[in-house]
Design an enzyme around this catalytic site. Structure first.
Site, mmCIF file in Angstrom:
data_model
loop_
_atom_site.group_PDB
_atom_site.id
_atom_site.type_symbol
_atom_site.label_atom_id
_atom_site.label_comp_id
_atom_site.label_asym_id
_atom_site.label_seq_id
_atom_site.Cartn_x
_atom_site.Cartn_y
_atom_site.Cartn_z
ATOM 1 N N SER A 134 0.844 -1.196 0.000
ATOM 2 C CA SER A 134 0.000 0.000 0.000
ATOM 3 C C SER A 134 0.880 1.246 0.000
ATOM 4 O O SER A 134 1.942 1.251 0.635
ATOM 5 C CB SER A 134 -0.874 0.013 1.243
ATOM 6 N N TYR A 184 -1.798 0.661 10.244
ATOM 7 C CA TYR A 184 -1.807 -0.074 8.972
ATOM 8 C C TYR A 184 -0.532 0.227 8.181
ATOM 9 O O TYR A 184 0.151 -0.685 7.699
ATOM 10 C CB TYR A 184 -3.045 0.356 8.184
#
Ligand SMILES: *[C@@H]1O[C@H](CO)[C@@H](O)[C@H](O)[C@H]1NC(C)=O
Ligand SMILES: *[C@@H]1O[C@H](CO)[C@@H](O)[C@H](O)[C@H]1NC(C)=O
Length: 404
Positions: A224, A237
């Site tokens: 990501s 995250y």
């Protein structure tokens, strides 16, 4: 001034941006309080002068022309033929929904022998795969945080492969437990993300590497942009994806010797997994409110925490429901004769990385705030302070009025 024509200014701008990027890196690691702008401009002028001294303009133009020719030639040449999918086995994690589910379907349709792991064998995603896909597809129940389930998946995969190796491992399974300011994030959020996105993926990768090395295959990981850039509210995250990126990037040069090619895919914003599951986020939000210390809740305010949740949900609603850019890059990474080290999957990601790499922090941080969760509320304690100041000022003004 008349000597300085338009091409010169364009050239200087481009040069400034690139040297700015280099300076940003140097300043970040060594001299955080140095006068950035002076150093930046100074370096630009210096390099520009040196450049002008060493390379006459004609030579530069010739070089530019040459670069353009090479670029055009590379563009007009047909891309090298993709490898055949037939007879190649691919193992994908996290196929209950999202990218994993879509990729399993596409790879099966292309002729791969797919091993798709799901958390829930009787769930909608698993049943859909069973219904749509060919008998080549094998469904396996694996929670990647459970090493014995990973081990069992290896045994099941080996039983089907026989003496053949595994062509592709697609590390797709991942979670975002909750989002919010780092100070407000529960430790369970940090640990939950690390447990799946990092430790789980490391264990799966280590488990299947012998089979990948045997086939001189491909290791593909869905990461990501939050693992490379400090998106607001995604510390837990993002940190787990940053750890994952470093692990994968290290493997990349270590596995070169073995002929295993390693690619990372960086998707933009898509409607995957839990991202548009309203009930899930409400549940996480309730849990957060219950577990936050009263002092923190007092400082930040419940409305502030609520706003973050709502902004994230509306952001998730606007995410792209069409996964094909990501699935296309997975296929490319599996079948291109020369796969790329990283793939941007989604519009505008190149720009996001450009700004992160080459603009000063003030600009790149501001840009990230605008791009993701755009908070309007201040934490409550800060609000009170400015309200207090405001009141004082009002009083002072009143007094002045009276004095007049
Ligand atoms: C996966 O994790 C378990 C538990 O930590 C460990 O016993 C196992 O050896 C790991 N697998 C590999 C291939 O390292
Ligand atoms: C915040 O959200 C919770 C749960 O969704 C709700 O009960 C509460 O009234 C909200 N608080 C404020 C201040 O908006």
């Amino acid at each position: 001034m008349e000597d300085y024509t338009l091409p010169f200014w364009i050239y200087l701008c481009v040069l400034t941006v690139f040297i700015g990027g280099a300076m940003k890196k140097i300043l970040a690691s060594h001299l955080s309080t140095a006068p950035t702008l002076v150093a930046w401009l100074g370096a630009t002028v210096l390099v520009e002068r040196l450049w002008a001294f060493c390379l006459p303009a004609v030579l530069l133009l010739v070089l530019l022309g040459l670069a353009c020719c090479i670029y055009l030639a590379a563009r007009t040449r047909p891309p090298p033929a993709a490898l055949p999918a037939h007879g190649k086995a691919v193992f994908i994690t996290g196929c209950d929904s999202g990218f994993g589910n879509a990729a399993a379907k596409r790879l099966d349709a292309l002729g791969f022998e797919v091993f798709a792991t799901v958390l829930d064998l009787s769930g909608d995603g698993a049943r859909e795969l069973q219904r749509i896909c060919s008998p080549r597809l094998t469904l396996l129940q694996v929670d990647i945080t459970q090493p014995q389930q990973v081990q069992q998946a290896l045994l099941d995969t080996k039983a089907k492969l026989g003496l053949r190796g595994l062509w592709g491992l697609v590390n797709n399974a991942g979670i975002c437990v909750n989002i919010g300011d780092a100070e407000l994030s529960l430790m369970s959020n940090f640990r939950g993300c690390m447990e799946v996105n990092f430790f789980g993926t490391v264990n799966v990768t280590k488990t299947f590497l012998p089979l990948l090395r045997q086939a001189k295959g491909r290791l593909i990981t869905i990461s990501s942009p939050a693992g490379d850039q400090p998106f607001p509210c995604l510390a837990a995250y993002g940190a787990s994806k940053a750890a994952l990126n470093l692990f994968i990037n290290t493997l990349r040069h270590e596995l070169e010797l073995w002929g295993v090619r390693v690619s990372t895919i960086l998707p933009g914003s898509y409607k995957t997994g839990q991202s548009s599951n309203h009930a899930y986020w409400e549940q996480q939000h309730k849990q957060l409110l219950q577990n936050l210390s009263p002092a923190l809740l007092e400082d930040y305010g419940e409305d502030y925490v609520n706003e973050t949740k709502e902004l994230f949900q509306s952001h998730a609603k606007q995410a792209n429901p069409d996964f094909s850019p990501v699935i296309d890059t997975i296929v490319q990474a599996l079948l291109a004769p020369q796969p790329q080290v990283r793939y941007f999957a989604g519009p505008g990601l190149g720009l996001v990385y450009f700004i992160h790499n080459y603009c000063p922090f003030s600009i790149s941080n501001h840009f990230l705030k605008k791009l993701f969760v755009k908070k309007k509320l201040m934490p409550r304690a800060l609000r009170k302070q400015s309200g207090f100041n405001l009141n004082l000022n009002l009083h002072n003004n009143n007094n002045e009025e009276k004095l007049k």
